[in-house]
Design an enzyme around this catalytic site. Structure first.
Site, mmCIF file in Angstrom:
data_model
loop_
_atom_site.group_PDB
_atom_site.id
_atom_site.type_symbol
_atom_site.label_atom_id
_atom_site.label_comp_id
_atom_site.label_asym_id
_atom_site.label_seq_id
_atom_site.Cartn_x
_atom_site.Cartn_y
_atom_site.Cartn_z
ATOM 1 C CG ASP A 116 -12.918 15.822 -26.199
ATOM 2 O OD1 ASP A 116 -13.643 14.997 -26.798
ATOM 3 O OD2 ASP A 116 -12.221 15.524 -25.202
ATOM 4 C CB THR A 170 -7.937 27.228 -18.579
ATOM 5 O OG1 THR A 170 -7.947 27.621 -17.237
ATOM 6 C CG2 THR A 170 -9.271 27.563 -19.196
ATOM 7 C CD GLU A 174 -18.958 17.201 -21.643
ATOM 8 O OE1 GLU A 174 -18.602 16.165 -21.057
ATOM 9 O OE2 GLU A 174 -18.178 18.115 -21.939
ATOM 10 C CB SER A 198 -10.697 23.456 -20.870
ATOM 11 O OG SER A 198 -11.730 24.276 -21.389
ATOM 12 N NE ARG A 199 -14.218 18.922 -16.741
ATOM 13 C CZ ARG A 199 -13.234 18.067 -17.014
ATOM 14 N NH1 ARG A 199 -12.652 18.075 -18.197
ATOM 15 N NH2 ARG A 199 -12.832 17.207 -16.102
ATOM 16 C CG HIS A 205 -15.287 14.903 -21.874
ATOM 17 N ND1 HIS A 205 -15.856 15.715 -20.916
ATOM 18 C CD2 HIS A 205 -13.971 14.803 -21.525
ATOM 19 C CE1 HIS A 205 -14.944 16.066 -20.029
ATOM 20 N NE2 HIS A 205 -13.775 15.511 -20.375
ATOM 21 C CB ILE A 206 -12.550 11.090 -26.881
ATOM 22 C CG1 ILE A 206 -11.910 12.185 -27.759
ATOM 23 C CG2 ILE A 206 -13.869 10.628 -27.442
ATOM 24 C CD1 ILE A 206 -11.529 11.718 -29.157
ATOM 25 N N GLY A 207 -10.956 12.950 -24.355
ATOM 26 C CA GLY A 207 -9.568 13.262 -23.975
ATOM 27 C C GLY A 207 -8.737 12.086 -23.481
ATOM 28 C CB SER A 208 -8.360 10.586 -20.268
ATOM 29 O OG SER A 208 -9.693 10.559 -19.803
ATOM 30 C CB ILE A 255 -3.284 18.566 -20.801
ATOM 31 C CG1 ILE A 255 -3.602 17.522 -19.734
ATOM 32 C CG2 ILE A 255 -3.836 18.119 -22.157
ATOM 33 C CD1 ILE A 255 -5.081 17.305 -19.460
HETATM 34 C C1 DGY Z 1 -10.214 14.698 -17.007
HETATM 35 O O1 DGY Z 1 -9.490 13.836 -16.514
HETATM 36 O O2 DGY Z 1 -10.500 15.735 -16.408
HETATM 37 C C2 DGY Z 1 -10.756 14.429 -18.360
HETATM 38 O O3 DGY Z 1 -11.358 15.528 -18.907
HETATM 39 C C3 DGY Z 1 -11.754 13.289 -18.246
HETATM 40 O O4 DGY Z 1 -12.850 13.732 -17.512
#
Ligand code: DGY
Length: 324
Positions: A261, A208, A266, A236-237, A285-288, A156
């Site tokens: 994000d 990371t 959460e 990331s997280r 947390h919309i990444g994917s 990513i």
């Molecule tokens: C992932 O795939 O880890 C994204 O953050 C969705 O949780």
């Protein structure tokens, strides 16, 4: 009697159809997995679990003596206690390879939104404050030709570097456990020690994975090293950042703003001070989270689950040592 499977917070449940001939699928959504009685009961016979961000801890594993596989519907797997799963012979899988571009789009999107104040100025228009020509109070900062520091140059991170280099002529610094020669060659990314990256970047983008080593990776010291004009981006997280230190850095104007994000908790609590800063862009947390990518992830997660339950090696096995 059919073998049992649990689906947990698995949005595209129609993807589970192909399992239903062979397995009994119990679906759980938005429950508390450590207290929900029906979930705890289902764990007794479950051989497989597929889902998103289920905390697979000692307690859950003890309640699930027949469990063979946990198929995470995400690429991150910080929710899985992998060592303990391996000890108990439980496979863990994830969904890499299908979400990198989508996540890079989202994270680059919040970077742009923050630099160009897009969410703030959207509110400015909708709340009737656009009354004349723009003044310096509405000015933003450029993204193109600036320096982007990426911490975590995995797939990513590389997809973000690609956008930054090819689309925005940015200079790229990166910090990673290992050198990423492909990103260096293709996107002119320069490997950097952490402190130099923090001092020199206009945008610091954290990508990371969350591990024991990266928990609270960015804290007070790191924010102090950043430029006062820097924008901090977290894709990331939440737990990779000391959130209290981020709040202090924003209050003390040690950085210009943030684009987030992910969060320590959460969904974020409404009393979290991060929600009070106009210069912080927040997304849930919309990444994917696009239809196309979530479908691919769900299909991959189901494939992994099915492989694990039918004696095959799942393609995305995280703990291959479990097969020894
Ligand atoms: C992932 O795939 O880890 C994204 O953050 C969705 O949780």
């Amino acid at each position: 009697m059919k073998r049992k499977i649990i689906a947990y917070n698995f949005e595209l449940t129609e993807t589970l159809e192909k399992l239903k001939n062979q397995f009994e699928v119990e679906i759980f959504d938005s429950i508390n997995p450590s207290t929900d009685p029906a979930f705890i009961e289902a764990l007794k016979d479950a051989e497989g679990i597929v889902g998103l961000a289920l905390p697979v801890n000692q307690e859950l594993l003890e309640r699930a003596p027949k469990l063979k596989i946990v198929s995470n519907n995400s690429t991150g797997y910080n929710n899985l206690l992998i060592n303990e799963m391996t000890k108990r012979g439980v496979m863990g899988t994830n969904t890499p390879g299908v979400l990198e571009d989508t996540t890079a789009d989202a994270i680059f999107g919040i970077l742009l939104a923050s630099a160009r104040r897009i969410t703030e100025l959207d509110y400015f228009v909708k709340s009737g404050n656009w009354k004349g020509h723009l003044t310096t109070a509405e000015y933003a900062i450029d993204v193109h030709h600036k320096t982007l520091g990426i911490i975590g140059m995995g797939k990513i991170g590389s997809a973000i570097a690609k956008r930054a280099h090819l689309g925005f002529d940015m200079n790229i610094l990166y910090h990673n456990r290992n050198r990423n020669l492909e990103a260096e060659g293709k996107y002119n990314a320069a490997y950097s020690d952490l402190d130099t990256l923090l001092k020199e970047s206009d945008f610091v983008c954290l990508m990371t994975p969350l591990t024991q080593e990266t928990e609270n990776f960015i804290g007070k010291r790191e924010f102090e090293l950043m430029k006062k004009s820097a924008i901090f981006v977290n894709g990331s997280r939440g737990k990779t950042v000391n959130e209290a230190a981020l709040i202090e850095a924003l209050k003390n104007k040690e950085i210009q703003g943030a684009a987030l994000d992910v969060y320590q908790i959460e969904p974020i609590k409404m009393d979290n001070p991060l929600l009070q800063f106009p210069n912080v862009v927040t997304t849930p947390h919309i990444g994917s989270s696009t239809y196309e990518t979530e479908r691919k992830m769900a299909e991959l997660a189901v494939e992994n689950l099915l492989a694990g339950l039918t004696g095959k090696r799942p393609n995305n096995l995280i703990n291959p040592e479990v097969l020894n």
